[in-house]
Write a protein that holds these residues in place. Sequence first.
Motif, mmCIF file in Angstrom:
data_model
loop_
_atom_site.group_PDB
_atom_site.id
_atom_site.type_symbol
_atom_site.label_atom_id
_atom_site.label_comp_id
_atom_site.label_asym_id
_atom_site.label_seq_id
_atom_site.Cartn_x
_atom_site.Cartn_y
_atom_site.Cartn_z
ATOM 1 N N UNK A 1 15.488 39.754 8.442
ATOM 2 C CA UNK A 1 14.037 39.877 8.286
ATOM 3 C C UNK A 1 13.694 41.091 7.423
ATOM 4 N N UNK A 2 14.684 41.925 7.131
ATOM 5 C CA UNK A 2 14.573 43.035 6.185
ATOM 6 C C UNK A 2 15.987 43.361 5.725
ATOM 7 N N UNK A 3 16.077 43.909 4.502
ATOM 8 C CA UNK A 3 17.384 44.192 3.913
ATOM 9 C C UNK A 3 17.379 45.621 3.373
ATOM 10 N N UNK A 4 18.304 46.451 3.855
ATOM 11 C CA UNK A 4 18.449 47.815 3.367
ATOM 12 C C UNK A 4 18.935 47.777 1.923
ATOM 13 N N UNK A 5 18.238 48.461 1.034
ATOM 14 C CA UNK A 5 18.539 48.437 -0.401
ATOM 15 C C UNK A 5 19.626 49.446 -0.763
ATOM 16 N N UNK A 6 20.793 49.304 -0.174
ATOM 17 C CA UNK A 6 21.916 50.221 -0.394
ATOM 18 C C UNK A 6 22.389 50.240 -1.840
ATOM 19 N N UNK A 7 22.101 49.196 -2.609
ATOM 20 C CA UNK A 7 22.526 49.090 -3.997
ATOM 21 C C UNK A 7 21.635 49.903 -4.936
ATOM 22 N N UNK A 8 20.452 50.343 -4.442
ATOM 23 C CA UNK A 8 19.490 50.961 -5.346
ATOM 24 C C UNK A 8 19.644 52.475 -5.423
ATOM 25 N N UNK A 9 19.976 52.937 -6.610
ATOM 26 C CA UNK A 9 19.967 54.365 -6.943
ATOM 27 C C UNK A 9 19.105 54.487 -8.188
ATOM 28 N N UNK A 10 18.052 55.261 -8.070
ATOM 29 C CA UNK A 10 17.133 55.401 -9.192
ATOM 30 C C UNK A 10 15.776 55.857 -8.724
ATOM 31 N N UNK A 11 14.807 55.698 -9.602
ATOM 32 C CA UNK A 11 13.462 56.195 -9.334
ATOM 33 C C UNK A 11 12.482 55.042 -9.195
ATOM 34 N N UNK A 12 11.644 55.115 -8.172
ATOM 35 C CA UNK A 12 10.542 54.182 -8.014
ATOM 36 C C UNK A 12 9.291 54.831 -8.586
ATOM 37 N N UNK A 13 8.509 54.045 -9.312
ATOM 38 C CA UNK A 13 7.239 54.526 -9.874
ATOM 39 C C UNK A 13 6.096 53.743 -9.249
ATOM 40 N N UNK A 14 5.200 54.469 -8.583
ATOM 41 C CA UNK A 14 4.025 53.869 -7.959
ATOM 42 C C UNK A 14 2.778 54.443 -8.617
ATOM 43 N N UNK A 15 2.084 53.635 -9.447
ATOM 44 C CA UNK A 15 0.882 54.135 -10.108
ATOM 45 C C UNK A 15 -0.231 54.368 -9.094
ATOM 46 N N UNK A 16 -0.994 55.438 -9.301
ATOM 47 C CA UNK A 16 -2.061 55.813 -8.378
ATOM 48 C C UNK A 16 -3.308 56.181 -9.169
ATOM 49 N N UNK A 17 -4.469 56.004 -8.548
ATOM 50 C CA UNK A 17 -5.731 56.399 -9.174
ATOM 51 C C UNK A 17 -6.210 55.375 -10.183
ATOM 52 N N UNK A 18 -7.138 55.813 -11.004
ATOM 53 C CA UNK A 18 -7.752 54.930 -11.997
ATOM 54 C C UNK A 18 -6.804 54.660 -13.163
ATOM 55 N N UNK A 19 -6.950 53.469 -13.741
ATOM 56 C CA UNK A 19 -6.171 53.130 -14.928
ATOM 57 C C UNK A 19 -6.792 53.853 -16.126
ATOM 58 N N UNK A 20 -5.988 54.648 -16.822
ATOM 59 C CA UNK A 20 -6.461 55.403 -17.981
ATOM 60 C C UNK A 20 -6.308 54.608 -19.273
ATOM 61 N N UNK A 21 -5.253 53.803 -19.331
ATOM 62 C CA UNK A 21 -5.010 52.984 -20.518
ATOM 63 C C UNK A 21 -4.255 51.730 -20.115
ATOM 64 N N UNK A 22 -4.753 50.582 -20.564
ATOM 65 C CA UNK A 22 -4.061 49.321 -20.334
ATOM 66 C C UNK A 22 -3.098 49.086 -21.488
ATOM 67 N N UNK A 23 -1.873 48.745 -21.151
ATOM 68 C CA UNK A 23 -0.883 48.367 -22.162
ATOM 69 C C UNK A 23 -0.385 46.983 -21.810
ATOM 70 N N UNK A 24 -0.474 46.100 -22.769
ATOM 71 C CA UNK A 24 -0.115 44.700 -22.576
ATOM 72 C C UNK A 24 1.401 44.533 -22.720
ATOM 73 N N UNK A 25 2.141 45.300 -21.878
ATOM 74 C CA UNK A 25 3.596 45.262 -21.988
ATOM 75 C C UNK A 25 4.222 45.783 -20.703
ATOM 76 N N UNK A 26 4.992 44.950 -20.022
ATOM 77 C CA UNK A 26 5.746 45.367 -18.848
ATOM 78 C C UNK A 26 4.914 46.149 -17.857
ATOM 79 N N UNK A 27 5.403 47.332 -17.499
ATOM 80 C CA UNK A 27 4.691 48.243 -16.610
ATOM 81 C C UNK A 27 4.175 49.440 -17.401
ATOM 82 N N UNK A 28 3.733 49.221 -18.624
ATOM 83 C CA UNK A 28 3.382 50.295 -19.533
ATOM 84 C C UNK A 28 2.010 50.923 -19.349
#
Length: 156
Positions: A85-112
């Motif tokens: 019912x949940x899986x520990x993400x033992x394979x993940x080493x890296x950085x998570x990015x969580x955007x917060x607040x108002x959008x300052x600029x929209x980029x029509x590409x990926x998570x840009x």
Amino acid sequence: MTAQVSERLIYGGKEIPLFTNPLSLYLKNSGTRFVSPHTANWRGYVGTWEILEHAGVERLYLVGLSAHKSYEELLDLSDVFPGHDKVFAHWFTGELRCPQGAQLEYRHMGYGSVYEYDLLMEFKQGVLVNKHARHNQVPEKKEEKDYPSFLRRGAQ
């Protein structure tokens, strides 16, 4: 490339957007592939993640999954990880990015797209080792002279 639908992260009892795909390495190593249902979801799935504390250690878990086996058939977490019912993400080493607040600029590409700030969380083998906020500014607008000549208005 089209802006992509974000993953979801539950942290501190709140659900926030996640502009990282922690499941991608696991899927690549296991040879698992999903079908893209539309251009805003090239990876073919959306994961829901949660940071849970156990014995004073914060760990990343996959707690939900909606994945397209085909255009018509959706899989959930129990289809991909039977008996969990949940899986520990033992394979993940890296950085998570969580955007917060108002959008300052929209980029029509990926998570840009750029937001007021990003909550950045660093993980080592699924364990949270560091977190901080990065405050962003409105990106400077480029002037026409800053682009190559073939991209300028009136270019032949």
